[in-house]
Design an enzyme around this catalytic site. Structure first.
Site, PDB file in Angstrom:
ATOM      1  N   ARG A 245       0.413  -1.196   0.156  1.00  0.00           N
ATOM      2  CA  ARG A 245       0.099  -0.007  -0.045  1.00  0.00           C
ATOM      3  C   ARG A 245       0.701   1.530   0.222  1.00  0.00           C
ATOM      4  O   ARG A 245       2.539   1.321   0.723  1.00  0.00           O
ATOM      5  CB  ARG A 245      -1.083   0.316   1.137  1.00  0.00           C
ATOM      6  CG  ARG A 245      -2.222  -1.018   0.887  1.00  0.00           C
ATOM      7  CD  ARG A 245      -2.914  -0.401  -0.408  1.00  0.00           C
ATOM      8  NE  ARG A 245      -4.458  -1.087   0.117  1.00  0.00           N
ATOM      9  CZ  ARG A 245      -4.562  -2.412  -0.658  1.00  0.00           C
ATOM     10  NH1 ARG A 245      -3.476  -2.500  -1.549  1.00  0.00           N
ATOM     11  NH2 ARG A 245      -5.910  -3.276  -0.502  1.00  0.00           N
ATOM     12  N   GLU A 274      -3.118   7.552  -3.581  1.00  0.00           N
ATOM     13  CA  GLU A 274      -3.637   7.177  -5.609  1.00  0.00           C
ATOM     14  C   GLU A 274      -5.200   8.076  -6.027  1.00  0.00           C
ATOM     15  O   GLU A 274      -6.012   7.871  -4.698  1.00  0.00           O
ATOM     16  CB  GLU A 274      -4.242   5.761  -5.681  1.00  0.00           C
ATOM     17  CG  GLU A 274      -2.768   4.944  -5.194  1.00  0.00           C
ATOM     18  CD  GLU A 274      -2.643   3.872  -5.543  1.00  0.00           C
ATOM     19  OE1 GLU A 274      -4.014   3.244  -5.583  1.00  0.00           O
ATOM     20  OE2 GLU A 274      -1.323   2.564  -5.025  1.00  0.00           O
ATOM     21  N   HIS A 292      -1.039   0.178  -9.708  1.00  0.00           N
ATOM     22  CA  HIS A 292      -1.863  -0.394  -8.996  1.00  0.00           C
ATOM     23  C   HIS A 292      -2.579  -1.586  -9.640  1.00  0.00           C
ATOM     24  O   HIS A 292      -3.831  -2.058  -9.523  1.00  0.00           O
ATOM     25  CB  HIS A 292      -3.286  -0.243  -8.221  1.00  0.00           C
ATOM     26  CG  HIS A 292      -3.504  -0.618  -6.762  1.00  0.00           C
ATOM     27  ND1 HIS A 292      -2.862   0.351  -6.097  1.00  0.00           N
ATOM     28  CD2 HIS A 292      -3.310  -1.914  -6.565  1.00  0.00           C
ATOM     29  CE1 HIS A 292      -3.499  -0.642  -4.340  1.00  0.00           C
ATOM     30  NE2 HIS A 292      -3.659  -1.931  -5.070  1.00  0.00           N
TER      31      HIS A 292
HETATM   32  C1  GLV Z   1      -5.114  -4.848  -4.015  1.00  0.00           C
HETATM   33  O1  GLV Z   1      -4.273  -3.860  -3.711  1.00  0.00           O
HETATM   34  C2  GLV Z   1      -5.453  -5.691  -2.932  1.00  0.00           C
HETATM   35  O2  GLV Z   1      -5.819  -5.522  -1.630  1.00  0.00           O
HETATM   36  O3  GLV Z   1      -6.293  -6.372  -3.322  1.00  0.00           O
END
Ligand code: GLV
Length: 327
Positions: A245, A274, A292
């Site tokens: 993250r 983001e 991402h």
């Molecule tokens: C993607 O980032 C997730 O947490 O599934």
């Protein structure tokens, strides 16, 4: 365990693969409403739907906070189509008796593949190479052109040795890397010996690693885990990979570290704010930046949607969700 829900109204706040919708629509007596667009659902539309929702199926772009819960007076469950759940105020959900679930497991390989891809890209300067070709600037093979860093015998330090961390370690082992890791506790001894992996403190990991890969969940405890001080603990020749993250890394400090040679490079799939990316990162040739994409394969996204929907069907039938999230 709770009471079965006889005619559940299920609101899906974003576009999800058919594999998930099919499971939801097959739930006896269910009425399914789904936002059918790749854009983030407007708040007024969302709130109008939540007003009569028993269950919300959410994406990581939804903030499930007090305002979300207030808009949904009948809500019994939030099924997040993601393994991470930092977008959800789990304590507030629990206080209102709202069950929360996530989708662990099914995205482990896809995310580890992407982390390994970023590792290869940044150590072998593939983004730079691609930009050179696309620039149509003249170029010529050269003995000293765009030399990168080999991986054999190098040390990979994994922060967060859950499923994705272990899958990343397996990939890196096949490239000849040595594994050290930092985690709250040792992983299974069988896995430790398969990977020849050693548990070390974060300080040791930062000092010893040629590549640091962040694979831990985001929480108050990991907020800005990588900051000016911890980045400076890495070797100047080392690389940072983040597929976990964004806010685990202080992005401004990372830009400064990349610009001043405190570390050699970074491969990032996630960003602090983001979809905004720190403008300084865009200027750094030694940063590989992707939007991402960790779980972004057709197979994985289908499996995530199906897993979230199966959690919903567990709760509708009066069982606990198979993938519960608790505080
Ligand atoms: C993607 O980032 C997730 O947490 O599934």
């Amino acid at each position: 365990m709770s009471d079965p829900i006889s005619t559940p109204r299920i609101v899906v706040t974003g576009r999800i693969p058919e594999a998930g919708l099919e499971i939801l629509r097959a739930i006896n007596g269910a009425e399914v409403w789904a936002w059918d667009d790749d854009s983030v659902i407007p708040t007024d539309v969302r709130n109008e739907q939540l007003a009569t929702a028993d269950i919300a199926v959410t994406l990581l772009t939804d903030r499930v906070d007090a305002a979300f819960l207030e808009a949904a007076p009948n809500l019994k469950m939030v099924a997040n189509v993601a393994v991470g759940y930092n977008n959800i105020d789990v304590a507030a959900c629990a206080a209102r008796g709202v069950v929360v679930s996530n989708t662990p497991g099914v995205l482990t390989d896809a995310t580890a593949d992407l982390a390994m891809g970023l590792l290869l890209m940044v150590t072998r300067r593939l983004g730079e190479g691609e930009r050179l070709i696309r620039s149509e600037e003249p170029w010529q093979w050269g003995m000293f052109m765009m030399l990168g860093t080999g991986l054999q015998g190098r040390t990979l330090g994994i922060v967060g040795m859950g499923g994705i961390g272990v899958a990343m370690a397996r990939r890196a082992r096949s490239f000849g890397m040595r594994i050290i890791y930092n985690n709250r506790k040792n992983v299974d001894t069988a896995i430790e010996s398969e990977l020849d992996a050693t548990l070390v403190s974060l300080d040791e990991l930062l000092a010893q690693s040629d590549v640091v890969s962040l694979n831990c969940p985001y929480s108050d405890a990991t907020h800005h885990l990588m900051n000016a001080e911890t980045l400076a603990q890495m070797q100047p020749s080392a690389f940072l990979i983040n597929t976990a993250r964004g806010p685990i890394v202080d992005e401004a400090a990372l830009v400064a570290a990349l610009q001043s040679g405190v570390i050699a490079g970074a491969g990032l799939d996630v960003f602090e704010n983001e979809p905004t990316v720190h403008p300084g990162l865009l200027e750094c040739d030694n940063a590989v930046l992707v939007p991402h994409l960790g779980s972004a394969t057709v197979e994985t996204r289908g499996a995530m949607a199906a897993t979230a929907a199966s959690n919903v069907s567990d709760v509708v039938s009066g069982s606990s969700p198979r993938n519960p999230v608790t505080t």
